[in-house]
Scaffold this active site. Structure first.
Site, short mmCIF file in Angstrom:
data_model
loop_
_atom_site.label_atom_id
_atom_site.label_comp_id
_atom_site.label_asym_id
_atom_site.label_seq_id
_atom_site.Cartn_x
_atom_site.Cartn_y
_atom_site.Cartn_z
CD GLU A 120 36.78 -0.05 31.61
OE1 GLU A 120 36.18 0.98 31.29
OE2 GLU A 120 37.40 -0.75 30.79
CD GLU B 205 33.32 3.27 31.17
OE1 GLU B 205 33.45 2.46 30.23
OE2 GLU B 205 32.39 3.18 32.01
CD GLU C 70 42.46 -4.02 34.76
OE1 GLU C 70 42.80 -2.84 34.99
OE2 GLU C 70 41.50 -4.32 34.01
CG ASP D 11 22.59 -5.78 19.83
OD1 ASP D 11 21.59 -5.62 19.11
OD2 ASP D 11 23.51 -4.94 19.89
#
EC number: 3.1.3.-
Length: 260
Positions: free
Chosen positions: A143, A147, A134, A169
């Site tokens: 997606e 989703e 892809e 994070d």
């Protein structure tokens, strides 16, 4: 900017081959720090470790976001092999777990939990990691269908530009990269809600207003501001049907992967 971010091969390539549309802006909250840079879409590069996401506006001028089924911290604790690190993350950042995740991990790690605390939800823009065959457009189409159950024939994308994100994070001390596009759908928020089916990744949908407070809306406003700029040198168009872009991508990728 964090020194680790300066050694991103992807960002170095993007900066070299795509015209920068603005300086880098950074926002943070209690769990993450996000740095965003807009580029004219001239020669995009990606990898299967880079998330491709879409800010999608509805016909009634709302913006679609997704509430994850599991918190980021839960996924990190489950994935981690070190029992010591699992316990440290759990004890230090319990409030960043969903309420139902806390007693489960408490039992699993044999760590007492006195107060289940308040609910926590991690909100993301729809998208994900591309598969080997892809490109970013094909990834977005798949997606978004998986989703939030919106077909590519109902989505228009602004491919003149993209925004590169560094997402740090602050709980796990990991850094992620994301390529973010902007688009719109011909469906209303109610139509999207009626068609939505909870799945293994997404629990529910959230509709954002560009005037709201919070890190997600800071990023949203930045992307909307970038969309107002003249993207000189771009190979994309302001309004393209995602379905047509996917068809075009599949034809380009066919010789490479031997598609029929």
């Amino acid at each position: 900017m964090n020194e680790r971010l300066q050694y991103s091969h992807l960002m170095n390539y993007i900066t070299k081959h795509n015209r920068k549309l603005s300086k880098t802006y950074t926002w943070n909250d209690d769990s993450q720090r996000v740095s965003a840079t807009g580029f004219s879409n001239q020669r995009l590069r990606w990898s299967n470790k880079t998330s491709i996401c879409l800010i999608l506006s509805t016909l009634d001028n709302k913006f679609i976001a997704c509430s994850r089924k599991h918190s980021f911290l839960y996924s990190e604790i489950v994935r981690c092999r070190s029992v010591f690190r699992k316990k440290r993350l759990f004890l230090t950042y319990t409030r960043f777990l969903k309420k139902k995740e806390r007693p489960f991990l408490s039992s699993k790690l044999n760590v007492p939990l006195d107060d289940p605390g308040t609910e926590h939800n991690d909100i993301i823009f729809p998208g994900g990691l591309p598969k080997n065959e892809e490109d970013p457009i094909m990834c977005l189409s798949r997606e978004i269908k998986e989703e939030i159950n919106i077909d590519s024939k109902d989505i228009y994308i602004d491919s003149r530009f993209f925004v590169h994100l560094f997402i740090e994070d602050l709980l796990s001390n990991r850094v992620y990269e994301t390529i973010l596009f902007l688009g719109n759908t011909t469906l209303t928020s109610n139509e999207i809600l009626n068609n939505f089916l909870a799945n293994r990744e997404i629990k529910s949908l959230v509709f954002l207003d560009a005037l709201e407070k919070g890190l997600m809306c800071d990023v949203l406003r930045y992307v909307l501001a970038i969309s107002q700029l003249k993207c000189f040198g771009s190979t994309g168009d302001k309004t393209e049907l995602l379905y047509d872009k996917v068809t075009e991508s599949e034809k380009k990728m066919a010789p490479r992967y031997g598609f029929d």
